[in-house]
Design a protein around this motif. Structure first.
Motif, PDB file in Angstrom:
ATOM      1  N   MET A   1       0.830  -1.185   0.000  1.00 53.08           N
ATOM      2  CA  MET A   1       0.000   0.000   0.000  1.00 53.08           C
ATOM      3  C   MET A   1       0.877   1.252   0.000  1.00 53.08           C
ATOM      4  N   LYS A   2       0.559   2.199  -0.855  1.00 50.16           N
ATOM      5  CA  LYS A   2       1.378   3.398  -1.030  1.00 50.16           C
ATOM      6  C   LYS A   2       0.634   4.623  -0.501  1.00 50.16           C
ATOM      7  N   ILE A   3       1.273   5.325   0.454  1.00 50.52           N
ATOM      8  CA  ILE A   3       0.642   6.455   1.121  1.00 50.52           C
ATOM      9  C   ILE A   3       1.446   7.723   0.896  1.00 50.52           C
ATOM     10  N   LEU A   4       0.747   8.813   0.611  1.00 49.65           N
ATOM     11  CA  LEU A   4       1.371  10.131   0.530  1.00 49.65           C
ATOM     12  C   LEU A   4       1.032  10.892   1.811  1.00 49.65           C
ATOM     13  N   VAL A   5       2.066  11.361   2.516  1.00 46.63           N
ATOM     14  CA  VAL A   5       1.888  12.172   3.713  1.00 46.63           C
ATOM     15  C   VAL A   5       2.217  13.615   3.356  1.00 46.63           C
ATOM     16  N   VAL A   6       1.232  14.490   3.476  1.00 52.18           N
ATOM     17  CA  VAL A   6       1.424  15.913   3.174  1.00 52.18           C
ATOM     18  C   VAL A   6       1.424  16.653   4.503  1.00 52.18           C
ATOM     19  N   GLU A   7       2.604  17.011   4.976  1.00 51.27           N
ATOM     20  CA  GLU A   7       2.764  17.585   6.316  1.00 51.27           C
ATOM     21  C   GLU A   7       4.032  18.441   6.334  1.00 51.27           C
ATOM     22  N   ASP A   8       3.912  19.730   6.735  1.00 56.49           N
ATOM     23  CA  ASP A   8       5.071  20.619   6.721  1.00 56.49           C
ATOM     24  C   ASP A   8       5.849  20.606   8.025  1.00 56.49           C
ATOM     25  N   GLU A   9       5.294  20.053   9.105  1.00 58.50           N
ATOM     26  CA  GLU A   9       6.047  19.919  10.344  1.00 58.50           C
ATOM     27  C   GLU A   9       6.928  18.680  10.237  1.00 58.50           C
ATOM     28  N   GLN A  10       8.234  18.921  10.080  1.00 60.18           N
ATOM     29  CA  GLN A  10       9.146  17.821   9.761  1.00 60.18           C
ATOM     30  C   GLN A  10       9.155  16.728  10.824  1.00 60.18           C
ATOM     31  N   LYS A  11       9.041  17.110  12.092  1.00 61.10           N
ATOM     32  CA  LYS A  11       9.064  16.100  13.152  1.00 61.10           C
ATOM     33  C   LYS A  11       7.890  15.145  13.006  1.00 61.10           C
ATOM     34  N   ILE A  12       6.702  15.698  12.742  1.00 63.27           N
ATOM     35  CA  ILE A  12       5.516  14.861  12.567  1.00 63.27           C
ATOM     36  C   ILE A  12       5.634  14.043  11.287  1.00 63.27           C
ATOM     37  N   ALA A  13       6.081  14.691  10.213  1.00 62.28           N
ATOM     38  CA  ALA A  13       6.182  14.010   8.916  1.00 62.28           C
ATOM     39  C   ALA A  13       7.115  12.809   8.987  1.00 62.28           C
ATOM     40  N   HIS A  14       8.273  12.998   9.580  1.00 63.83           N
ATOM     41  CA  HIS A  14       9.245  11.901   9.628  1.00 63.83           C
ATOM     42  C   HIS A  14       8.837  10.832  10.633  1.00 63.83           C
ATOM     43  N   SER A  15       8.113  11.236  11.676  1.00 64.05           N
ATOM     44  CA  SER A  15       7.588  10.246  12.606  1.00 64.05           C
ATOM     45  C   SER A  15       6.553   9.360  11.914  1.00 64.05           C
ATOM     46  N   LEU A  16       5.674   9.989  11.114  1.00 62.76           N
ATOM     47  CA  LEU A  16       4.686   9.220  10.361  1.00 62.76           C
ATOM     48  C   LEU A  16       5.371   8.311   9.341  1.00 62.76           C
ATOM     49  N   GLU A  17       6.363   8.852   8.665  1.00 57.64           N
ATOM     50  CA  GLU A  17       7.085   8.046   7.668  1.00 57.64           C
ATOM     51  C   GLU A  17       7.710   6.816   8.318  1.00 57.64           C
ATOM     52  N   LYS A  18       8.366   7.011   9.452  1.00 57.73           N
ATOM     53  CA  LYS A  18       9.025   5.898  10.139  1.00 57.73           C
ATOM     54  C   LYS A  18       8.011   4.866  10.618  1.00 57.73           C
ATOM     55  N   GLY A  19       6.924   5.365  11.259  1.00 59.42           N
ATOM     56  CA  GLY A  19       5.933   4.445  11.799  1.00 59.42           C
ATOM     57  C   GLY A  19       5.184   3.684  10.730  1.00 59.42           C
ATOM     58  N   LEU A  20       4.764   4.369   9.665  1.00 58.83           N
ATOM     59  CA  LEU A  20       3.999   3.716   8.605  1.00 58.83           C
ATOM     60  C   LEU A  20       4.866   2.745   7.805  1.00 58.83           C
ATOM     61  N   THR A  21       6.133   3.117   7.609  1.00 61.13           N
ATOM     62  CA  THR A  21       7.057   2.215   6.919  1.00 61.13           C
ATOM     63  C   THR A  21       7.242   0.929   7.721  1.00 61.13           C
ATOM     64  N   ALA A  22       7.327   1.069   9.045  1.00 59.98           N
ATOM     65  CA  ALA A  22       7.457  -0.109   9.909  1.00 59.98           C
ATOM     66  C   ALA A  22       6.237  -1.009   9.831  1.00 59.98           C
ATOM     67  N   GLU A  23       5.069  -0.427   9.485  1.00 67.92           N
ATOM     68  CA  GLU A  23       3.839  -1.203   9.333  1.00 67.92           C
ATOM     69  C   GLU A  23       3.724  -1.859   7.966  1.00 67.92           C
TER      70      GLU A  23
END
Length: 220
Positions: free
Chosen positions: A1-23
């Motif tokens: 499944m491919k997800i696009l995260v549109v978020e300008d707060e880098q801390k939140i964006a990279h946290s989502l990227e790390k967590g979703l990638t782990a899933e």
């Protein structure tokens, strides 16, 4: 499944990227609206997580309006600090599929993502099925012909994607794009190898995964 995260707060964006990638999801990031619009126009996403207030020509609601007017059917989850009822109504009326306020529970976010990914294909619950095969997206259990099957994480992701698109012919390019990250060593024969391994584990020959010559694979 491919997800696009549109978020300008880098801390939140990279946290989502790390967590979703782990899933097991493949994640692209966009920090502003112009990039998000280009990625959705050029790409093929299964879900967009979209912040309301983002820099660039388009904010979140403007992007939704553009995508829906163009006929984009990708599920959109708005993730924003705006919490009033009016904001929720506006976001949903524009065309968002769901709305989650910051700060949010990560477990709730994952549950909402799973619900939205089910919705377009009208799957029932967390169980994806075809003939004698059952796949549980929560417990990660596979049952074929009433017997449990052990799969690797990548085999599971490939089978889940095929089942979510049951009846569709999926090219090797689509499978590479949605199941694998952009690794140089991943090629078309990688898909062939994983399909062959799946067939050994979940049914003889093309009992579950069928080859459509010249086009790709499908699950009926």
């Amino acid at each position: 499944m491919k997800i696009l995260v549109v978020e300008d707060e880098q801390k939140i964006a990279h946290s989502l990227e790390k967590g979703l990638t782990a899933e097991g999801y493949i994640v692209d990031l966009a920090e502003e609206g112009d990039t998000a619009e280009r990625l959705v126009k050029d790409g093929n996403y299964d879900l967009v997580i979209l912040d309301w207030m983002i820099p660039g020509k388009y904010d979140g609601p403007a992007l939704i309006a553009i995508w829906r007017e163009r006929g984009e059917q990708v599920p959109i989850l708005m993730l924003t600090a705006r919490t009033t009822i009016g904001d929720r109504v506006q976001g949903l009326d524009i065309g968002a599929d769901d709305y989650l306020s910051k700060p949010f529970s990560y477990d709730e976010l994952l549950a909402r993502i799973r619900a939205l990914l089910r919705r377009p294909k009208a799957h029932s619950g967390n169980i994806l099925t075809t003939d004698k095969l059952e796949l549980n997206t929560i417990s990660k259990e596979i049952i074929y012909n009433k017997k449990p099957v052990s799969l690797t994480a990548k085999e599971f992701q490939l089978l889940e994607y095929l089942l979510r698109h049951k009846g569709e012919v999926l090219s090797k390019e689509q499978l590479l794009d949605h199941v694998w990250t952009d690794e140089a060593r991943v090629q078309h024969n990688t898909v062939e190898t994983f399909v062959a391994n799946l067939r050994k584990k979940i049914g003889p020959g093309e009992a579950v995964i069928k080859t459509v010559r010249g086009y790709g694979y499908k699950v009926s």
